[in-house]
Design a protein around this motif. Structure first.
Motif, PDB file in Angstrom:
ATOM      1  N   LYS A 210       8.748  -2.423  -3.791  1.00 46.79           N
ATOM      2  CA  LYS A 210       8.520  -1.016  -3.951  1.00 46.79           C
ATOM      3  C   LYS A 210       7.037  -0.721  -4.679  1.00 46.79           C
ATOM      4  O   LYS A 210       6.806  -1.705  -5.451  1.00 46.79           O
ATOM      5  CB  LYS A 210       9.743  -0.052  -4.703  1.00 46.79           C
ATOM      6  N   TYR A 211       6.549   0.330  -4.333  1.00 46.61           N
ATOM      7  CA  TYR A 211       5.065   0.505  -4.709  1.00 46.61           C
ATOM      8  C   TYR A 211       5.228   0.362  -6.390  1.00 46.61           C
ATOM      9  O   TYR A 211       4.211  -0.320  -7.097  1.00 46.61           O
ATOM     10  CB  TYR A 211       4.669   2.035  -4.395  1.00 46.61           C
ATOM     11  N   GLN A 212       6.269   0.904  -7.404  1.00 45.35           N
ATOM     12  CA  GLN A 212       6.270   0.898  -8.297  1.00 45.35           C
ATOM     13  C   GLN A 212       6.166  -0.361  -9.205  1.00 45.35           C
ATOM     14  O   GLN A 212       5.842  -0.660 -10.136  1.00 45.35           O
ATOM     15  CB  GLN A 212       7.273   1.900  -8.941  1.00 45.35           C
ATOM     16  N   GLN A 213       6.985  -1.189  -8.335  1.00 47.42           N
ATOM     17  CA  GLN A 213       7.023  -2.960  -8.959  1.00 47.42           C
ATOM     18  C   GLN A 213       5.591  -3.537  -8.727  1.00 47.42           C
ATOM     19  O   GLN A 213       5.359  -4.277  -9.572  1.00 47.42           O
ATOM     20  CB  GLN A 213       7.969  -3.357  -8.324  1.00 47.42           C
ATOM     21  N   GLY A 214       4.749  -2.928  -8.028  1.00 46.78           N
ATOM     22  CA  GLY A 214       3.593  -3.376  -7.823  1.00 46.78           C
ATOM     23  C   GLY A 214       3.461  -4.941  -7.507  1.00 46.78           C
ATOM     24  O   GLY A 214       2.633  -5.894  -7.636  1.00 46.78           O
ATOM     25  N   ASN A 215       4.399  -5.456  -6.734  1.00 47.26           N
ATOM     26  CA  ASN A 215       4.699  -6.837  -6.281  1.00 47.26           C
ATOM     27  C   ASN A 215       4.253  -7.230  -4.901  1.00 47.26           C
ATOM     28  O   ASN A 215       4.533  -8.302  -4.507  1.00 47.26           O
ATOM     29  CB  ASN A 215       6.149  -7.256  -6.448  1.00 47.26           C
ATOM     30  N   PHE A 216       3.543  -6.399  -4.300  1.00 44.38           N
ATOM     31  CA  PHE A 216       2.603  -7.052  -3.076  1.00 44.38           C
ATOM     32  C   PHE A 216       1.338  -6.141  -2.975  1.00 44.38           C
ATOM     33  O   PHE A 216       1.137  -4.984  -3.495  1.00 44.38           O
ATOM     34  CB  PHE A 216       3.848  -6.580  -1.763  1.00 44.38           C
ATOM     35  N   ALA A 217       0.251  -6.878  -2.267  1.00 45.53           N
ATOM     36  CA  ALA A 217      -1.021  -6.052  -2.284  1.00 45.53           C
ATOM     37  C   ALA A 217      -1.121  -5.339  -1.072  1.00 45.53           C
ATOM     38  O   ALA A 217      -0.385  -5.745   0.100  1.00 45.53           O
ATOM     39  CB  ALA A 217      -1.878  -7.193  -1.964  1.00 45.53           C
ATOM     40  N   TRP A 218      -1.398  -4.288  -0.902  1.00 56.16           N
ATOM     41  CA  TRP A 218      -1.626  -3.379   0.475  1.00 56.16           C
ATOM     42  C   TRP A 218      -3.171  -2.671   0.729  1.00 56.16           C
ATOM     43  O   TRP A 218      -3.668  -2.529  -0.431  1.00 56.16           O
ATOM     44  CB  TRP A 218      -0.457  -2.243   0.405  1.00 56.16           C
ATOM     45  N   THR A 219      -3.243  -2.565   1.846  1.00 52.46           N
ATOM     46  CA  THR A 219      -4.391  -1.496   2.203  1.00 52.46           C
ATOM     47  C   THR A 219      -3.816  -0.439   2.764  1.00 52.46           C
ATOM     48  O   THR A 219      -2.495  -0.682   3.108  1.00 52.46           O
ATOM     49  CB  THR A 219      -5.273  -2.246   2.787  1.00 52.46           C
ATOM     50  N   ILE A 220      -4.431   0.571   2.703  1.00 53.46           N
ATOM     51  CA  ILE A 220      -3.757   1.895   3.303  1.00 53.46           C
ATOM     52  C   ILE A 220      -3.330   1.820   4.563  1.00 53.46           C
ATOM     53  O   ILE A 220      -2.239   2.247   5.235  1.00 53.46           O
ATOM     54  CB  ILE A 220      -4.612   3.003   3.116  1.00 53.46           C
ATOM     55  N   ASP A 221      -3.883   1.015   5.612  1.00 57.66           N
ATOM     56  CA  ASP A 221      -3.457   0.535   7.043  1.00 57.66           C
ATOM     57  C   ASP A 221      -2.356  -0.274   7.266  1.00 57.66           C
ATOM     58  O   ASP A 221      -1.505  -0.145   8.171  1.00 57.66           O
ATOM     59  CB  ASP A 221      -4.700  -0.074   7.897  1.00 57.66           C
ATOM     60  N   ASP A 222      -1.858  -0.838   6.096  1.00 56.43           N
ATOM     61  CA  ASP A 222      -0.553  -1.678   6.096  1.00 56.43           C
ATOM     62  C   ASP A 222       0.643  -0.757   5.732  1.00 56.43           C
ATOM     63  O   ASP A 222       1.715  -0.961   6.008  1.00 56.43           O
ATOM     64  CB  ASP A 222      -0.495  -2.424   4.863  1.00 56.43           C
ATOM     65  N   ILE A 223       0.353   0.473   5.329  1.00 54.69           N
ATOM     66  CA  ILE A 223       1.410   1.221   5.013  1.00 54.69           C
ATOM     67  C   ILE A 223       1.465   2.799   5.286  1.00 54.69           C
ATOM     68  O   ILE A 223       2.441   3.437   5.110  1.00 54.69           O
ATOM     69  CB  ILE A 223       1.574   1.488   3.354  1.00 54.69           C
ATOM     70  N   SER A 224       0.558   3.001   6.083  1.00 58.73           N
ATOM     71  CA  SER A 224       0.181   4.364   6.764  1.00 58.73           C
ATOM     72  C   SER A 224      -0.317   4.471   7.921  1.00 58.73           C
ATOM     73  O   SER A 224      -1.351   3.658   8.149  1.00 58.73           O
ATOM     74  CB  SER A 224      -0.596   5.126   5.420  1.00 58.73           C
ATOM     75  N   THR A 225      -0.038   5.295   8.664  1.00 59.08           N
ATOM     76  CA  THR A 225      -0.808   5.402  10.094  1.00 59.08           C
ATOM     77  C   THR A 225      -1.896   6.490  10.086  1.00 59.08           C
ATOM     78  O   THR A 225      -2.644   6.572  10.993  1.00 59.08           O
ATOM     79  CB  THR A 225       0.020   5.816  11.463  1.00 59.08           C
ATOM     80  N   ASN A 226      -1.693   7.511   9.186  1.00 58.40           N
ATOM     81  CA  ASN A 226      -2.880   8.693   8.883  1.00 58.40           C
ATOM     82  C   ASN A 226      -3.403   8.807   7.787  1.00 58.40           C
ATOM     83  O   ASN A 226      -4.002   9.743   7.303  1.00 58.40           O
ATOM     84  CB  ASN A 226      -1.752   9.928   9.555  1.00 58.40           C
ATOM     85  N   GLY A 227      -3.281   7.571   6.966  1.00 56.37           N
ATOM     86  CA  GLY A 227      -3.970   7.753   5.734  1.00 56.37           C
ATOM     87  C   GLY A 227      -3.615   8.385   4.470  1.00 56.37           C
ATOM     88  O   GLY A 227      -3.950   8.347   3.274  1.00 56.37           O
ATOM     89  N   ILE A 228      -2.168   8.880   4.556  1.00 56.76           N
ATOM     90  CA  ILE A 228      -1.522   9.375   3.481  1.00 56.76           C
ATOM     91  C   ILE A 228      -0.241   8.529   3.566  1.00 56.76           C
ATOM     92  O   ILE A 228       0.096   7.876   4.120  1.00 56.76           O
ATOM     93  CB  ILE A 228      -1.234  10.880   3.636  1.00 56.76           C
ATOM     94  N   CYS A 229       0.401   8.825   2.154  1.00 56.35           N
ATOM     95  CA  CYS A 229       1.711   8.040   1.788  1.00 56.35           C
ATOM     96  C   CYS A 229       2.411   9.014   1.087  1.00 56.35           C
ATOM     97  O   CYS A 229       2.265   9.109  -0.123  1.00 56.35           O
ATOM     98  CB  CYS A 229       1.274   6.866   0.996  1.00 56.35           C
ATOM     99  N   GLY A 230       3.377   9.875   1.658  1.00 58.60           N
ATOM    100  CA  GLY A 230       3.788  10.823   1.108  1.00 58.60           C
ATOM    101  C   GLY A 230       4.240  11.905   2.186  1.00 58.60           C
ATOM    102  O   GLY A 230       4.076  11.875   3.356  1.00 58.60           O
ATOM    103  N   ASP A 231       4.934  13.159   1.663  1.00 54.29           N
ATOM    104  CA  ASP A 231       5.356  14.398   2.634  1.00 54.29           C
ATOM    105  C   ASP A 231       4.375  15.435   2.192  1.00 54.29           C
ATOM    106  O   ASP A 231       5.083  16.303   1.185  1.00 54.29           O
ATOM    107  CB  ASP A 231       6.649  14.335   2.511  1.00 54.29           C
ATOM    108  N   ALA A 232       3.293  15.676   2.551  1.00 53.94           N
ATOM    109  CA  ALA A 232       2.474  16.903   1.879  1.00 53.94           C
ATOM    110  C   ALA A 232       2.754  18.221   2.566  1.00 53.94           C
ATOM    111  O   ALA A 232       2.514  19.212   2.068  1.00 53.94           O
ATOM    112  CB  ALA A 232       1.000  16.348   2.738  1.00 53.94           C
ATOM    113  N   ARG A 233       3.815  18.040   3.703  1.00 60.65           N
ATOM    114  CA  ARG A 233       4.477  19.377   3.995  1.00 60.65           C
ATOM    115  C   ARG A 233       5.227  20.055   2.987  1.00 60.65           C
ATOM    116  O   ARG A 233       5.350  21.389   3.113  1.00 60.65           O
ATOM    117  CB  ARG A 233       5.272  19.217   5.251  1.00 60.65           C
ATOM    118  N   ASP A 234       5.541  19.138   2.085  1.00 60.41           N
ATOM    119  CA  ASP A 234       6.176  19.770   0.675  1.00 60.41           C
ATOM    120  C   ASP A 234       5.307  20.725  -0.189  1.00 60.41           C
ATOM    121  O   ASP A 234       5.717  20.845  -1.474  1.00 60.41           O
ATOM    122  CB  ASP A 234       7.048  18.671   0.167  1.00 60.41           C
ATOM    123  N   ALA A 235       4.004  20.710  -0.033  1.00 62.17           N
ATOM    124  CA  ALA A 235       3.030  21.223  -0.933  1.00 62.17           C
ATOM    125  C   ALA A 235       2.851  22.499  -0.934  1.00 62.17           C
ATOM    126  O   ALA A 235       3.169  23.384  -0.024  1.00 62.17           O
ATOM    127  CB  ALA A 235       1.732  20.487  -0.630  1.00 62.17           C
TER     128      ALA A 235
END
Ligand code: ZN
Length: 273
Positions: A210-235
């Motif tokens: 999980k992200y909070q554990q910080g036990n893997f390295a990532w670039t944004i393209d590893d975890i996202s298709t459009n550059g965000i990570c979350g649900d911005a519709r809830d803003a």
């Protein structure tokens, strides 16, 4: 909401608005200097690349509204560029290499010390800087002897009732939290027609990774298709205003404690550790 160059923070507590003689004459013993560090990096198709720096400026602008006026706390200009190489492949990202950033932070710290200050707070709004800045805190303490403190905005508690579960668990970049905050401070900077949701199913279904554990390295393209990570519709701007208020009050309290904090001198009798 107040913006940059408005309010008590900028009119009374922005250190570089003073002359060199005024800064020389400031009482330094209890003075606390805040160095905000943001980022210029892609935040999806709906938020400006300046998002993290904007958040740093806005939340500190608000925080000063909650501080007693006698307090000897000073604000430096936010460092807009930092370590954003996880977003380097997207247009508009401006990233410093980690060695460059280390050098800049140390040079700024040494300059603050040279001016006679003894207390420095590194105030960070970009998660990608966390590990490096925490390491630099100790390096600065050893190199300058200053008291060094650290606040990372992403580590402050947020009201979980404000956002949906997906955002609370996986909203680490450009999701509802950051979008709400930009909506509250600069609504004209949000392209609401592009607000979307994107989370990594792979991370959702991992048991330990999980992200909070910080036990893997990532670039944004590893975890996202459009550059965000979350649900911005809830803003919403209203949620952003609530978060700003909660964060600002809490940061003001933390600053009050930092202003007075001294380590007990365990070895003052000359006993070697
Ligand atoms: Zn951000």
């Amino acid at each position: 909401m107040l913006n940059r160059y408005e309010g008590y923070a900028w009119n009374d507590r922005f250190l570089p608005r003073l002359t060199t003689n005024q800064i020389k004459e400031l009482p330094k013993e209890d003075a606390l200097v805040i160095l905000p560090i943001g980022a210029v990096e892609q935040h999806g198709t709906h938020l400006p690349v300046y998002t993290d720096t904007l958040l740093a400026e806005t939340v500190l602008t608000e925080t000063f509204q909650y501080l007693p006026e006698h307090l000897n706390i000073w604000l430096l200009p936010a460092l807009p560029y930092s370590k954003s190489n996880e977003h380097a492949m997207w247009s508009g990202t401006i990233s410093l290499s980690f060695t460059t950033l280390q050098g800049i932070i140390m040079d700024i710290a040494k300059s603050i010390k040279q001016s006679g200050f003894k207390r420095l707070i590194i105030f960070n709004t970009h998660g990608g800087n966390n590990d490096l800045l925490k390491m630099m805190m100790r390096e600065i303490r050893l190199e300058t002897g200053m008291s060094v403190f650290y606040i990372f905005i992403g580590a402050l508690p947020i009201d979980t009732a404000l956002f949906n579960d997906v955002e609370i668990k996986y909203g680490i970049h450009g999701g509802a939290l950051e979008t709400s905050m930009v909506m509250a401070s600069r609504p004209d900077w949000v392209r609401t027609e592009y607000v979307s949701k994107d989370i990594s199913e792979q991370i959702v279904h991992s048991k330990y990774l999980k992200y909070q554990q910080g036990n893997f390295a990532w670039t944004i393209d590893d975890i996202s298709t459009n550059g965000i990570c979350g649900d911005a519709r809830d803003a919403s701007a209203e949620k952003g205003r609530i978060i700003y208020q909660q964060h600002s009050k809490l940061i003001a309290e933390i600053l009050l404690e930092m202003a007075e904090f001294e380590f007990y001198h365990i070895n003052k009798e000359g006993v070697q550790p």
